[in-house]
Design a protein around this motif. Structure first.
Motif, PDB file in Angstrom:
ATOM      1  N   ALA A  12     -38.505   6.215   1.147  1.00  0.00           N
ATOM      2  CA  ALA A  12     -39.497   5.494   1.943  1.00  0.00           C
ATOM      3  C   ALA A  12     -39.464   4.030   1.514  1.00  0.00           C
ATOM      4  O   ALA A  12     -39.537   3.727   0.325  1.00  0.00           O
ATOM      5  CB  ALA A  12     -40.888   6.068   1.732  1.00  0.00           C
ATOM      6  N   LEU A  13     -39.345   3.142   2.478  1.00  0.00           N
ATOM      7  CA  LEU A  13     -39.279   1.703   2.209  1.00  0.00           C
ATOM      8  C   LEU A  13     -40.444   0.999   2.873  1.00  0.00           C
ATOM      9  O   LEU A  13     -40.665   1.137   4.083  1.00  0.00           O
ATOM     10  CB  LEU A  13     -37.957   1.129   2.726  1.00  0.00           C
ATOM     11  CG  LEU A  13     -37.807  -0.397   2.681  1.00  0.00           C
ATOM     12  CD1 LEU A  13     -37.857  -0.911   1.242  1.00  0.00           C
ATOM     13  CD2 LEU A  13     -36.508  -0.837   3.359  1.00  0.00           C
ATOM     14  N   ASP A  14     -41.198   0.251   2.068  1.00  0.00           N
ATOM     15  CA  ASP A  14     -42.242  -0.635   2.578  1.00  0.00           C
ATOM     16  C   ASP A  14     -41.809  -2.053   2.222  1.00  0.00           C
ATOM     17  O   ASP A  14     -41.752  -2.401   1.045  1.00  0.00           O
ATOM     18  CB  ASP A  14     -43.580  -0.313   1.918  1.00  0.00           C
ATOM     19  CG  ASP A  14     -44.732  -1.145   2.487  1.00  0.00           C
ATOM     20  OD1 ASP A  14     -44.467  -2.167   3.151  1.00  0.00           O
ATOM     21  OD2 ASP A  14     -45.897  -0.777   2.249  1.00  0.00           O
ATOM     22  N   PRO A  15     -41.472  -2.893   3.209  1.00  0.00           N
ATOM     23  CA  PRO A  15     -40.989  -4.242   2.884  1.00  0.00           C
ATOM     24  C   PRO A  15     -41.949  -5.016   1.991  1.00  0.00           C
ATOM     25  O   PRO A  15     -41.517  -5.734   1.089  1.00  0.00           O
ATOM     26  CB  PRO A  15     -40.836  -4.906   4.255  1.00  0.00           C
ATOM     27  CG  PRO A  15     -40.557  -3.762   5.173  1.00  0.00           C
ATOM     28  CD  PRO A  15     -41.404  -2.625   4.656  1.00  0.00           C
ATOM     29  N   ASN A  16     -43.256  -4.932   2.254  1.00  0.00           N
ATOM     30  CA  ASN A  16     -44.262  -5.563   1.399  1.00  0.00           C
ATOM     31  C   ASN A  16     -43.834  -6.970   0.998  1.00  0.00           C
ATOM     32  O   ASN A  16     -43.813  -7.327  -0.188  1.00  0.00           O
ATOM     33  CB  ASN A  16     -44.508  -4.699   0.155  1.00  0.00           C
ATOM     34  CG  ASN A  16     -45.980  -4.458  -0.093  1.00  0.00           C
ATOM     35  OD1 ASN A  16     -46.808  -5.325   0.173  1.00  0.00           O
ATOM     36  ND2 ASN A  16     -46.299  -3.293  -0.615  1.00  0.00           N
ATOM     37  N   LEU A  17     -43.495  -7.781   1.977  1.00  0.00           N
ATOM     38  CA  LEU A  17     -42.969  -9.114   1.725  1.00  0.00           C
ATOM     39  C   LEU A  17     -44.054 -10.039   1.185  1.00  0.00           C
ATOM     40  O   LEU A  17     -45.185 -10.033   1.656  1.00  0.00           O
ATOM     41  CB  LEU A  17     -42.384  -9.695   3.015  1.00  0.00           C
ATOM     42  CG  LEU A  17     -41.226  -8.904   3.630  1.00  0.00           C
ATOM     43  CD1 LEU A  17     -40.833  -9.500   4.975  1.00  0.00           C
ATOM     44  CD2 LEU A  17     -40.035  -8.863   2.690  1.00  0.00           C
ATOM     45  N   GLY A  44     -42.602   0.488  -9.305  1.00  0.00           N
ATOM     46  CA  GLY A  44     -43.230  -0.804  -9.085  1.00  0.00           C
ATOM     47  C   GLY A  44     -44.030  -1.278 -10.283  1.00  0.00           C
ATOM     48  O   GLY A  44     -43.908  -0.738 -11.380  1.00  0.00           O
ATOM     49  N   GLU A  45     -44.837  -2.289 -10.041  1.00  0.00           N
ATOM     50  CA  GLU A  45     -45.657  -2.883 -11.092  1.00  0.00           C
ATOM     51  C   GLU A  45     -47.134  -2.685 -10.782  1.00  0.00           C
ATOM     52  O   GLU A  45     -47.581  -2.900  -9.655  1.00  0.00           O
ATOM     53  CB  GLU A  45     -45.380  -4.379 -11.218  1.00  0.00           C
ATOM     54  CG  GLU A  45     -46.241  -5.064 -12.282  1.00  0.00           C
ATOM     55  CD  GLU A  45     -45.887  -6.528 -12.522  1.00  0.00           C
ATOM     56  OE1 GLU A  45     -46.009  -6.979 -13.669  1.00  0.00           O
ATOM     57  OE2 GLU A  45     -45.491  -7.205 -11.542  1.00  0.00           O
ATOM     58  N   ALA A  46     -47.879  -2.273 -11.810  1.00  0.00           N
ATOM     59  CA  ALA A  46     -49.345  -2.253 -11.718  1.00  0.00           C
ATOM     60  C   ALA A  46     -49.886  -3.293 -12.686  1.00  0.00           C
ATOM     61  O   ALA A  46     -49.347  -3.476 -13.784  1.00  0.00           O
ATOM     62  CB  ALA A  46     -49.892  -0.872 -12.054  1.00  0.00           C
ATOM     63  N   MET A  47     -50.922  -3.981 -12.281  1.00  0.00           N
ATOM     64  CA  MET A  47     -51.501  -5.036 -13.104  1.00  0.00           C
ATOM     65  C   MET A  47     -53.007  -4.847 -13.213  1.00  0.00           C
ATOM     66  O   MET A  47     -53.614  -4.093 -12.456  1.00  0.00           O
ATOM     67  CB  MET A  47     -51.212  -6.407 -12.477  1.00  0.00           C
ATOM     68  CG  MET A  47     -49.737  -6.742 -12.392  1.00  0.00           C
ATOM     69  SD  MET A  47     -49.480  -8.360 -11.619  1.00  0.00           S
ATOM     70  CE  MET A  47     -49.987  -8.005  -9.943  1.00  0.00           C
ATOM     71  N   VAL A  48     -53.584  -5.541 -14.143  1.00  0.00           N
ATOM     72  CA  VAL A  48     -55.030  -5.565 -14.267  1.00  0.00           C
ATOM     73  C   VAL A  48     -55.562  -6.707 -13.409  1.00  0.00           C
ATOM     74  O   VAL A  48     -55.059  -7.833 -13.451  1.00  0.00           O
ATOM     75  CB  VAL A  48     -55.460  -5.732 -15.739  1.00  0.00           C
ATOM     76  CG1 VAL A  48     -56.939  -6.066 -15.845  1.00  0.00           C
ATOM     77  CG2 VAL A  48     -55.147  -4.453 -16.512  1.00  0.00           C
ATOM     78  N   LEU A  49     -56.561  -6.385 -12.596  1.00  0.00           N
ATOM     79  CA  LEU A  49     -57.194  -7.353 -11.699  1.00  0.00           C
ATOM     80  C   LEU A  49     -58.573  -7.713 -12.237  1.00  0.00           C
ATOM     81  O   LEU A  49     -59.381  -6.834 -12.525  1.00  0.00           O
ATOM     82  CB  LEU A  49     -57.314  -6.762 -10.293  1.00  0.00           C
ATOM     83  CG  LEU A  49     -58.288  -7.446  -9.339  1.00  0.00           C
ATOM     84  CD1 LEU A  49     -57.859  -8.874  -9.039  1.00  0.00           C
ATOM     85  CD2 LEU A  49     -58.418  -6.642  -8.048  1.00  0.00           C
ATOM     86  N   ILE A  50     -58.827  -8.995 -12.356  1.00  0.00           N
ATOM     87  CA  ILE A  50     -60.139  -9.493 -12.769  1.00  0.00           C
ATOM     88  C   ILE A  50     -60.728 -10.296 -11.617  1.00  0.00           C
ATOM     89  O   ILE A  50     -60.085 -11.212 -11.092  1.00  0.00           O
ATOM     90  CB  ILE A  50     -60.015 -10.353 -14.041  1.00  0.00           C
ATOM     91  CG1 ILE A  50     -59.461  -9.499 -15.191  1.00  0.00           C
ATOM     92  CG2 ILE A  50     -61.367 -10.952 -14.425  1.00  0.00           C
ATOM     93  CD1 ILE A  50     -59.149 -10.267 -16.448  1.00  0.00           C
ATOM     94  N   THR A  93     -41.458  -5.062  -5.250  1.00  0.00           N
ATOM     95  CA  THR A  93     -40.817  -4.775  -6.536  1.00  0.00           C
ATOM     96  C   THR A  93     -39.484  -5.497  -6.641  1.00  0.00           C
ATOM     97  O   THR A  93     -39.161  -6.085  -7.680  1.00  0.00           O
ATOM     98  CB  THR A  93     -40.620  -3.262  -6.707  1.00  0.00           C
ATOM     99  OG1 THR A  93     -41.889  -2.627  -6.638  1.00  0.00           O
ATOM    100  CG2 THR A  93     -39.981  -2.946  -8.046  1.00  0.00           C
ATOM    101  N   ALA A  94     -38.697  -5.466  -5.574  1.00  0.00           N
ATOM    102  CA  ALA A  94     -37.395  -6.141  -5.593  1.00  0.00           C
ATOM    103  C   ALA A  94     -37.552  -7.640  -5.820  1.00  0.00           C
ATOM    104  O   ALA A  94     -36.675  -8.284  -6.414  1.00  0.00           O
ATOM    105  CB  ALA A  94     -36.659  -5.886  -4.280  1.00  0.00           C
ATOM    106  N   ALA A  95     -38.667  -8.209  -5.370  1.00  0.00           N
ATOM    107  CA  ALA A  95     -38.883  -9.653  -5.477  1.00  0.00           C
ATOM    108  C   ALA A  95     -39.319 -10.089  -6.871  1.00  0.00           C
ATOM    109  O   ALA A  95     -39.389 -11.294  -7.143  1.00  0.00           O
ATOM    110  CB  ALA A  95     -39.921 -10.104  -4.461  1.00  0.00           C
ATOM    111  N   LEU A  96     -39.572  -9.139  -7.781  1.00  0.00           N
ATOM    112  CA  LEU A  96     -40.029  -9.514  -9.124  1.00  0.00           C
ATOM    113  C   LEU A  96     -38.930 -10.144  -9.964  1.00  0.00           C
ATOM    114  O   LEU A  96     -39.210 -10.822 -10.953  1.00  0.00           O
ATOM    115  CB  LEU A  96     -40.573  -8.277  -9.852  1.00  0.00           C
ATOM    116  CG  LEU A  96     -41.829  -7.636  -9.264  1.00  0.00           C
ATOM    117  CD1 LEU A  96     -42.216  -6.421 -10.088  1.00  0.00           C
ATOM    118  CD2 LEU A  96     -42.975  -8.639  -9.211  1.00  0.00           C
TER     119      LEU A  96
END
Length: 318
Positions: free
Chosen positions: A172-177, A18-24, A146-149
């Motif tokens: 393991a699948l998490d839809p995370n829509l 997946g993707e990790a980002m910086v949060l401000i 991740t698939a939606a990126l």
């Protein structure tokens, strides 16, 4: 019926793609357009999941791409601090690390502004899935987020799930829509036959199964080939698998400070528990305890239990 726990030894228990980002985020609840100071964090659904899994005792590895920039270095350092291995993260000289901003409105609502288009992680493809597979993990964690990126990340998710299943690793699948991103419902439905553990929110169930009624969700998921289902319902707790169908587990009563990341913490603790041989009820209880800590603290992972407390919780999960 619950999927068997794979006893095959592996250096890595869980790999998450997946993707990790910086949060401000403005301090003190100030709006972004007038704030003078802000806090900086690192977040991302899969990294959050892996952090919880690592805190619950699993060997967790993050597979991703970050930019050759300060934010990318911050992501790598934060993952390492959370106990998540970063050997499977590559650095991209041509694309930046994604960032996003979050503000809390006066009514308590949270508004998030993403700047992830063209990020390094959005360029992931099948090669990144192959890098994850090379680690021979006991379980791979993939998500609809991740698939939606983009088309490349979507191909990576599909390849990782299919190949992991073929090689004997649990999926393991998490839809995370995410409504603001590309729709990937049909893609996720296509992954159900490869899925050992489906961890989804009750609000996401209609997209995959046309209903949010727990017994129907479980029945339709099993009919599609899913091994085990756990249905998250936020403040209403969750439903976990038994031989007699789904059983309800109430959530822990806590004051909600920031709900973001709670579902990821639940999933990470749940999966780590199942890999450790803990049954679905104990795993759901452990996931609920981890999630309760996260919602009671600002940030996505700051509320995870301290290592000693996490070991106590794992020992208590039955």
């Amino acid at each position: 019926m619950s999927p068997p726990v794979d006893p095959t030894p592996s250096a890595v228990d869980i790999v998450g793609l997946g993707e990790a980002m910086v949060l401000i985020q403005p301090t003190g609840g100030a709006p972004l357009d007038t704030c003078e100071t802000a806090s900086v964090h690192v977040a991302g659904a899969e990294l959050n999941l892996l952090a919880a899994a690592a805190r619950a005792g699993a060997v967790a590895a993050f597979c991703s791409k970050v930019g050759a920039d300060p934010f990318g270095r911050r992501v790598l350092a934060a993952a390492a601090d959370l106990g998540v291995t970063t050997d499977l993260v590559t650095v991209d000289d041509a694309h930046p690390t994604g960032v996003y901003f979050k503000e809390v409105r006066p009514d308590g609502a949270r508004r998030v502004h993403y700047y992830r288009a063209g990020s390094a992680a959005s360029t992931m493809d099948e090669g990144d899935a192959d890098r994850a597979l090379a680690a021979a993990p006991r379980l791979v964690a993939v998500s609809g987020l991740t698939a939606a990126l983009g088309e490349g990340p979507e191909r990576a998710v599909v390849r990782l799930a299919r190949e992991a299943h073929a090689r004997g690793s649990a999926v393991a699948l998490d839809p995370n829509l995410r409504p603001g991103l590309r729709p990937v419902g049909p893609t996720l439905v296509g992954l159900l036959p490869y899925t050992a553990y489906l961890v989804l929110g009750q609000d996401e169930a209609p997209t995959l199964f046309g209903t949010d009624e727990p017994a129907e969700v479980f029945a339709r998921a099993h009919a599609a080939g899913v091994g085990e289902v756990v249905l998250k319902a936020g403040a209403d707790g969750c439903w976990y698998a038994t031989d007699r169908g789904p059983a309800h587990l109430p959530t822990a009563a806590v004051r909600v400070v920031d709900p973001v990341g709670a579902g990821d913490a639940f999933a990470g603790a749940y999966l780590a528990a199942r890999l450790a041989g803990i049954g679905p009820r104990g795993a759901a209880w452990l996931g609920s305890q981890f999630a309760a800590g996260v919602v009671a603290a600002p940030g996505d992972t700051e509320g995870l239990p301290a290592p000693e407390r996490a070991r106590e919780l794992v020992a208590s999960a039955v």
